[in-house]
Design a protein around this motif. Structure first.
Motif, mmCIF file in Angstrom:
data_model
loop_
_atom_site.group_PDB
_atom_site.id
_atom_site.type_symbol
_atom_site.label_atom_id
_atom_site.label_comp_id
_atom_site.label_asym_id
_atom_site.label_seq_id
_atom_site.Cartn_x
_atom_site.Cartn_y
_atom_site.Cartn_z
ATOM 1 N N UNK A 170 -18.656 92.361 68.073
ATOM 2 C CA UNK A 170 -19.374 92.880 66.909
ATOM 3 C C UNK A 170 -18.418 93.470 65.879
ATOM 4 N N UNK A 171 -17.392 94.175 66.339
ATOM 5 C CA UNK A 171 -16.399 94.743 65.418
ATOM 6 C C UNK A 171 -15.616 93.630 64.724
ATOM 7 N N UNK A 172 -15.328 92.576 65.467
ATOM 8 C CA UNK A 172 -14.596 91.437 64.908
ATOM 9 C C UNK A 172 -15.398 90.763 63.794
ATOM 10 N N UNK A 199 -25.633 96.247 64.638
ATOM 11 C CA UNK A 199 -26.152 97.620 64.600
ATOM 12 C C UNK A 199 -27.020 97.920 65.810
ATOM 13 N N UNK A 200 -27.777 96.929 66.271
ATOM 14 C CA UNK A 200 -28.721 97.147 67.370
ATOM 15 C C UNK A 200 -28.072 96.977 68.743
ATOM 16 N N UNK A 201 -27.077 96.106 68.848
ATOM 17 C CA UNK A 201 -26.480 95.820 70.157
ATOM 18 C C UNK A 201 -25.981 97.055 70.895
ATOM 19 N N UNK A 202 -25.183 97.935 70.250
ATOM 20 C CA UNK A 202 -24.693 99.105 70.994
ATOM 21 C C UNK A 202 -25.794 100.067 71.413
ATOM 22 N N UNK A 203 -26.916 100.065 70.691
ATOM 23 C CA UNK A 203 -28.038 100.940 71.050
ATOM 24 C C UNK A 203 -28.820 100.349 72.216
ATOM 25 N N UNK A 204 -29.194 99.086 72.093
ATOM 26 C CA UNK A 204 -30.042 98.451 73.105
ATOM 27 C C UNK A 204 -29.274 98.196 74.387
ATOM 28 N N UNK A 205 -28.046 97.661 74.266
ATOM 29 C CA UNK A 205 -27.283 97.292 75.459
ATOM 30 C C UNK A 205 -26.378 98.410 75.955
ATOM 31 N N UNK A 206 -26.170 99.435 75.124
ATOM 32 C CA UNK A 206 -25.271 100.502 75.513
ATOM 33 C C UNK A 206 -25.962 101.819 75.773
ATOM 34 N N UNK A 207 -26.444 102.456 74.711
ATOM 35 C CA UNK A 207 -26.995 103.801 74.834
ATOM 36 C C UNK A 207 -28.245 103.831 75.703
ATOM 37 N N UNK A 208 -29.024 102.752 75.691
ATOM 38 C CA UNK A 208 -30.233 102.708 76.531
ATOM 39 C C UNK A 208 -29.919 102.419 77.996
ATOM 40 N N UNK A 209 -28.651 102.080 78.300
ATOM 41 C CA UNK A 209 -28.235 101.909 79.694
ATOM 42 C C UNK A 209 -27.929 103.278 80.290
ATOM 43 N N UNK A 210 -28.556 103.606 81.413
ATOM 44 C CA UNK A 210 -28.496 104.964 81.960
ATOM 45 C C UNK A 210 -27.071 105.423 82.223
ATOM 46 N N UNK A 211 -26.254 104.584 82.867
ATOM 47 C CA UNK A 211 -24.900 104.994 83.214
ATOM 48 C C UNK A 211 -24.087 105.330 81.971
ATOM 49 N N UNK A 212 -24.219 104.504 80.940
ATOM 50 C CA UNK A 212 -23.469 104.745 79.700
ATOM 51 C C UNK A 212 -24.006 105.977 78.983
ATOM 52 N N UNK A 213 -25.327 106.130 78.960
ATOM 53 C CA UNK A 213 -25.922 107.312 78.320
ATOM 54 C C UNK A 213 -25.475 108.589 79.022
ATOM 55 N N UNK A 214 -25.446 108.572 80.343
ATOM 56 C CA UNK A 214 -24.997 109.762 81.092
ATOM 57 C C UNK A 214 -23.538 110.094 80.785
ATOM 58 N N UNK A 215 -22.697 109.074 80.661
ATOM 59 C CA UNK A 215 -21.294 109.316 80.338
ATOM 60 C C UNK A 215 -21.124 109.863 78.921
ATOM 61 N N UNK A 216 -21.944 109.383 77.995
ATOM 62 C CA UNK A 216 -21.894 109.908 76.630
ATOM 63 C C UNK A 216 -22.286 111.383 76.603
ATOM 64 N N UNK A 217 -23.368 111.728 77.300
ATOM 65 C CA UNK A 217 -23.831 113.123 77.347
ATOM 66 C C UNK A 217 -22.764 114.004 77.990
ATOM 67 N N UNK A 257 -22.075 100.493 62.010
ATOM 68 C CA UNK A 257 -21.627 99.482 62.980
ATOM 69 C C UNK A 257 -20.304 99.906 63.631
ATOM 70 N N UNK A 258 -19.376 100.401 62.821
ATOM 71 C CA UNK A 258 -18.096 100.864 63.358
ATOM 72 C C UNK A 258 -18.290 102.017 64.337
ATOM 73 N N UNK A 259 -19.067 103.008 63.938
ATOM 74 C CA UNK A 259 -19.253 104.193 64.776
ATOM 75 C C UNK A 259 -19.924 103.832 66.099
ATOM 76 N N UNK A 260 -21.029 103.112 66.040
ATOM 77 C CA UNK A 260 -21.789 102.793 67.261
ATOM 78 C C UNK A 260 -20.990 101.921 68.213
ATOM 79 N N UNK A 261 -20.328 100.903 67.690
ATOM 80 C CA UNK A 261 -19.595 99.985 68.564
ATOM 81 C C UNK A 261 -18.315 100.605 69.102
ATOM 82 N N UNK A 262 -17.617 101.405 68.281
ATOM 83 C CA UNK A 262 -16.430 102.098 68.783
ATOM 84 C C UNK A 262 -16.803 103.135 69.836
#
Length: 318
Positions: free
Chosen positions: A67-69, A281-299, A35-40
């Motif tokens: 989520x971190x809170x 645990x699921x929020x950063x994956x579904x709402x973050x990594x699966x979002x194209x703009x955020x995924x592109x920035x991570x890559x 949870x810490x890793x994904x949300x941070x």
């Protein structure tokens, strides 16, 4: 009846069998680490990326913070008790943990509602999006979410603190409002009525808004002639609705479990713990990594780091 003025509370059902203590501690530690890793990661990606300044990203930014809170309030005390096995808890810390857990639950629902509203404007009213979702409007939405949550939960705990305690046993593996209210030996009708009213009003607002927005989004998708746009929107709606419904089901079962007297305490603890583990645990994956703009920035971020590391190694070797 004698009132209890002690600042120490006792965990009633926290004892773990010796053979299950280590697996439980490892599972809790791993869950909190994930949870810490994904949300941070999601939080830092949005904050550090200059191109992620759209209204959707500004609203989304509040989700990993929340989520971190909530997960920190839950896991820090849980891991501490697993290590110490003291079976005792300081009452002010129990109040603090309960406050932030309830704040997390209320804020999650309202943040997801605001995100659904943003997607509704973007898909159903694309020509008006920039005019409606201005920076000032988004800031007002975010401020309203946190102020409403702080006010609701603040009043809930103010009503609790005005009542005297005469018990000290917490019948859960974490502190929450029902567990603390069970320590009171006074008339709690006002507390129960206010609690039910806040839950009912929040759920009616959130569920009504989300169902309406996603139905309008689905209708707009079916009317669209572009198959790729339709497929992408449907996939986005499906994943977002899955996480929201998971949160709602877990929360509903947790609320009902306190109303059923003969329910095993371990089952009640399991349902409440699931609410604190699975959505963060699921929020950063579904709402973050699966979002194209955020995924592109991570890559891009990881690729740039790898290139810099390779160049540094070449320079150091030469």
């Amino acid at each position: 009846m004698a009132y209890n003025t002690s600042t120490m509370l006792v965990w009633q059902h926290f004892r773990l069998p010796p053979e299950g203590a280590l697996p439980a501690f490892l599972f809790a530690s791993l869950s909190y680490a994930v949870i810490l890793f994904c949300n941070l990661l999601l939080l830092l990606t949005i904050v550090l990326s200059k191109n992620l300044r759209q209204p959707m990203h500004l609203i989304l930014l509040n989700l990993p913070i929340n989520d971190l809170l909530g997960s920190s309030a839950f896991f820090l005390q849980l891991l501490k008790e697993m290590l110490s096995e003291s079976g005792r808890l300081w009452h002010p810390w129990c109040l603090t943990q309960a406050f932030f857990i309830h704040l997390y639950a209320a804020a999650t629902v309202l943040i997801l509602t605001a995100m659904a509203y943003d997607r509704y404007v973007a898909i159903c009213l694309p020509l008006k999006y920039n005019a409606v979702m201005t920076h000032a409007h988004v800031m007002r939405i975010i401020a309203a979410i946190w102020l409403a949550c702080l006010l609701m939960i603040g009043v809930l705990f103010f009503l609790l603190l005005r009542l005297p305690r005469c018990r000290s046993a917490i019948n859960n593996i974490y502190c929450d409002h029902p567990s603390l209210l069970a320590l009171v030996c006074a008339n709690t009708t006002v507390n129960h009525v206010y609690g039910l009213l806040t839950v009912a009003s929040t759920q009616l607002l959130a569920n009504g808004a989300i169902m309406y927005t996603y139905l309008r989004i689905l209708l707009a998708c079916f009317r669209s002639r572009r198959s790729d746009t339709k497929a992408k929107a449907l996939q986005t709606c499906a994943t977002h609705l899955f996480v929201f419904l998971l949160l709602e089901c877990l929360g509903l079962f947790t609320i009902i479990s306190y109303r059923v007297k003969n329910l095993p305490p371990r089952f009640r603890s399991f349902m409440g713990s699931s609410t604190m583990i699975f959505p963060p645990s699921l929020n950063p994956i579904v709402y973050g990594i699966k979002t194209k703009e955020i995924r592109d920035n991570l890559v891009y971020f990881f690729r740039s780091k790898m290139i810099k590391s390779c160049v540094r190694d070449v320079h150091s070797s030469s």
